[in-house]
Motif scaffolding. Sequence first.
Motif, PDB file in Angstrom:
ATOM      1  N   SER A 127      -5.388   4.525 -10.272  1.00  0.00           N
ATOM      2  CA  SER A 127      -6.223   3.413  -9.834  1.00  0.00           C
ATOM      3  C   SER A 127      -5.373   2.237  -9.366  1.00  0.00           C
ATOM      4  CB  SER A 127      -7.123   2.956 -10.990  1.00  0.00           C
ATOM      5  OG  SER A 127      -8.041   3.962 -11.322  1.00  0.00           O
ATOM      6  N   GLY A 128      -6.014   1.348  -8.627  1.00  0.00           N
ATOM      7  CA  GLY A 128      -5.358   0.128  -8.189  1.00  0.00           C
ATOM      8  C   GLY A 128      -4.841  -0.667  -9.377  1.00  0.00           C
ATOM      9  N   GLY A 129      -3.625  -1.182  -9.252  1.00  0.00           N
ATOM     10  CA  GLY A 129      -3.008  -1.955 -10.316  1.00  0.00           C
ATOM     11  C   GLY A 129      -2.466  -1.114 -11.453  1.00  0.00           C
ATOM     12  N   MET A 130      -2.594   0.205 -11.336  1.00  0.00           N
ATOM     13  CA  MET A 130      -2.161   1.106 -12.398  1.00  0.00           C
ATOM     14  C   MET A 130      -1.184   2.162 -11.881  1.00  0.00           C
ATOM     15  SD  MET A 130      -3.772  -0.290 -14.841  1.00  0.00           S
ATOM     16  CE  MET A 130      -3.680   0.815 -16.207  1.00  0.00           C
ATOM     17  N   GLY A 131      -0.456   1.827 -10.821  1.00  0.00           N
ATOM     18  CA  GLY A 131       0.527   2.757 -10.274  1.00  0.00           C
ATOM     19  C   GLY A 131       0.128   3.418  -8.973  1.00  0.00           C
ATOM     20  N   ALA A 132      -1.026   3.056  -8.415  1.00  0.00           N
ATOM     21  CA  ALA A 132      -1.475   3.658  -7.148  1.00  0.00           C
ATOM     22  C   ALA A 132      -0.504   3.365  -6.004  1.00  0.00           C
ATOM     23  CB  ALA A 132      -2.874   3.162  -6.787  1.00  0.00           C
ATOM     24  N   ALA A 133      -0.028   2.137  -5.922  1.00  0.00           N
ATOM     25  CA  ALA A 133       0.900   1.788  -4.846  1.00  0.00           C
ATOM     26  C   ALA A 133       2.185   2.603  -4.950  1.00  0.00           C
ATOM     27  CB  ALA A 133       1.210   0.292  -4.856  1.00  0.00           C
ATOM     28  N   ARG A 134       2.629   2.861  -6.164  1.00  0.00           N
ATOM     29  CA  ARG A 134       3.836   3.667  -6.360  1.00  0.00           C
ATOM     30  C   ARG A 134       3.629   5.081  -5.834  1.00  0.00           C
ATOM     31  NH1 ARG A 134       8.272   3.172  -9.623  1.00  0.00           N
ATOM     32  NH2 ARG A 134       9.676   4.906  -9.271  1.00  0.00           N
ATOM     33  N   GLU A 135       2.439   5.637  -6.036  1.00  0.00           N
ATOM     34  CA  GLU A 135       2.148   6.962  -5.494  1.00  0.00           C
ATOM     35  C   GLU A 135       2.291   6.975  -3.978  1.00  0.00           C
ATOM     36  OE1 GLU A 135      -1.252   9.333  -6.715  1.00  0.00           O
ATOM     37  OE2 GLU A 135      -1.493   7.999  -8.437  1.00  0.00           O
ATOM     38  N   VAL A 136       1.804   5.930  -3.331  1.00  0.00           N
ATOM     39  CA  VAL A 136       1.910   5.834  -1.878  1.00  0.00           C
ATOM     40  C   VAL A 136       3.372   5.747  -1.469  1.00  0.00           C
ATOM     41  CG1 VAL A 136       1.306   4.471   0.162  1.00  0.00           C
ATOM     42  CG2 VAL A 136      -0.363   4.766  -1.690  1.00  0.00           C
ATOM     43  N   CYS A 137       4.125   4.921  -2.165  1.00  0.00           N
ATOM     44  CA  CYS A 137       5.555   4.782  -1.869  1.00  0.00           C
ATOM     45  C   CYS A 137       6.275   6.113  -2.043  1.00  0.00           C
ATOM     46  CB  CYS A 137       6.178   3.723  -2.776  1.00  0.00           C
ATOM     47  SG  CYS A 137       5.502   2.061  -2.557  1.00  0.00           S
ATOM     48  N   ASP A 138       5.972   6.804  -3.140  1.00  0.00           N
ATOM     49  CA  ASP A 138       6.598   8.104  -3.391  1.00  0.00           C
ATOM     50  C   ASP A 138       6.237   9.111  -2.307  1.00  0.00           C
ATOM     51  OD1 ASP A 138       7.732   7.055  -5.698  1.00  0.00           O
ATOM     52  OD2 ASP A 138       6.357   8.106  -7.069  1.00  0.00           O
ATOM     53  N   LEU A 139       4.986   9.097  -1.866  1.00  0.00           N
ATOM     54  CA  LEU A 139       4.547   9.990  -0.791  1.00  0.00           C
ATOM     55  C   LEU A 139       5.352   9.742   0.478  1.00  0.00           C
ATOM     56  CD1 LEU A 139       2.689  11.916   0.823  1.00  0.00           C
ATOM     57  CD2 LEU A 139       1.074   9.997   1.017  1.00  0.00           C
ATOM     58  N   ILE A 140       5.464   8.489   0.867  1.00  0.00           N
ATOM     59  CA  ILE A 140       6.182   8.151   2.099  1.00  0.00           C
ATOM     60  C   ILE A 140       7.645   8.554   1.993  1.00  0.00           C
ATOM     61  CG2 ILE A 140       6.944   6.239   3.575  1.00  0.00           C
ATOM     62  CD1 ILE A 140       4.210   4.881   2.866  1.00  0.00           C
ATOM     63  N   LEU A 141       8.278   8.225   0.890  1.00  0.00           N
ATOM     64  CA  LEU A 141       9.691   8.583   0.715  1.00  0.00           C
ATOM     65  C   LEU A 141       9.878  10.103   0.724  1.00  0.00           C
ATOM     66  CD1 LEU A 141      10.749   5.960  -1.967  1.00  0.00           C
ATOM     67  CD2 LEU A 141      11.388   6.003   0.453  1.00  0.00           C
ATOM     68  N   PHE A 142       8.982  10.835   0.074  1.00  0.00           N
ATOM     69  CA  PHE A 142       9.072  12.290   0.060  1.00  0.00           C
ATOM     70  C   PHE A 142       8.911  12.855   1.471  1.00  0.00           C
ATOM     71  CE2 PHE A 142       7.108  16.481  -0.090  1.00  0.00           C
ATOM     72  CZ  PHE A 142       8.036  17.175  -0.867  1.00  0.00           C
ATOM     73  N   ALA A 143       7.890  12.391   2.182  1.00  0.00           N
ATOM     74  CA  ALA A 143       7.610  12.903   3.521  1.00  0.00           C
ATOM     75  C   ALA A 143       8.745  12.605   4.493  1.00  0.00           C
ATOM     76  CB  ALA A 143       6.304  12.321   4.046  1.00  0.00           C
ATOM     77  N   GLN A 144       9.472  11.527   4.242  1.00  0.00           N
ATOM     78  CA  GLN A 144      10.583  11.146   5.119  1.00  0.00           C
ATOM     79  C   GLN A 144      11.916  11.706   4.638  1.00  0.00           C
ATOM     80  OE1 GLN A 144      10.357   6.874   5.824  1.00  0.00           O
ATOM     81  NE2 GLN A 144       8.344   7.084   6.776  1.00  0.00           N
ATOM     82  N   GLY A 145      11.870  12.567   3.639  1.00  0.00           N
ATOM     83  CA  GLY A 145      13.079  13.216   3.143  1.00  0.00           C
ATOM     84  C   GLY A 145      14.027  12.292   2.404  1.00  0.00           C
ATOM     85  N   LYS A 146      13.502  11.228   1.808  1.00  0.00           N
ATOM     86  CA  LYS A 146      14.352  10.236   1.148  1.00  0.00           C
ATOM     87  C   LYS A 146      14.205  10.205  -0.365  1.00  0.00           C
ATOM     88  CE  LYS A 146      14.203   7.423   5.310  1.00  0.00           C
ATOM     89  NZ  LYS A 146      13.645   6.231   5.962  1.00  0.00           N
TER      90      LYS A 146
END
Length: 179
Positions: free
Chosen positions: A151-170
Motif C-alpha cells: 500500500s501507499g506509504g508502506m513500501g509501494a514506491a520501493r516496489e516501483v523503484c525495484d521494478l524499474i531497476l530490475f527491468a533496466q538490468g541495474k
Amino acid sequence: MYLADLPADILARAARIKVAVFDVDGTLTDGRLWFGEDGHETKVFHVHDGLGLKQLQANGVQVAIISARISHPVAVRAEELDIAHVYQGQSDKRACLVELLDALQLAPDQAAFVGDDLPDLPPMNIAGLAVAVANAHPWVAEKAHWQTSRSGGMGAAREVCDLILFAQGKSDAERERWQ
C-alpha cells in the motif's frame, strides 16, 4: 514479488523509464492527513521508499513529485532525498506532467506515474508505465498497467523503484553495492 515473473510488457515499459513521478497522499504516504493542535500538518514516509528513490537517482532515473496539495513536510522530505522536480498545488496533474516531460525533453513513454486516486488518472493515462498502489481506488487500479502489492506509504514506491531497476538490468549492481 518476483520481478522476473512479471509480464514482458510491464518489464519493457519499465525498461524505458527515465523519470519516475509520484503522487504523495496515498502513494508516498498512507493517505491519512494528520493535523496537530496548532493546525500544522504531519506526514509519515516509509524509509524503504526513500532509499528506493535514491537508488533510482543514483542509476540515472530522475524522480519527481506531483501533488494536488501543498505541504511543508513534502518539501522537507523531497529536499532530504535530493528530488529536484517537486510540484505542489497542482490541480491539473496531467498538464504538470506534460510540462515536466517537455522540460526534460522526454517522451511520455519514458515516464512512470504512480498514484492512488482519481486525480492521478489523467497523468497515468499518458505515462508509459502507469502504476497504482495496492490500496488505490478501484477505478485507478483498473487503468494501471501494474499494481503494487504494498500500500501507499508502506513500501509501494520501493516496489516501483525495484521494478524499474530490475527491468533496466541495474538491480544486481545495486545489490552488490550493499554487500
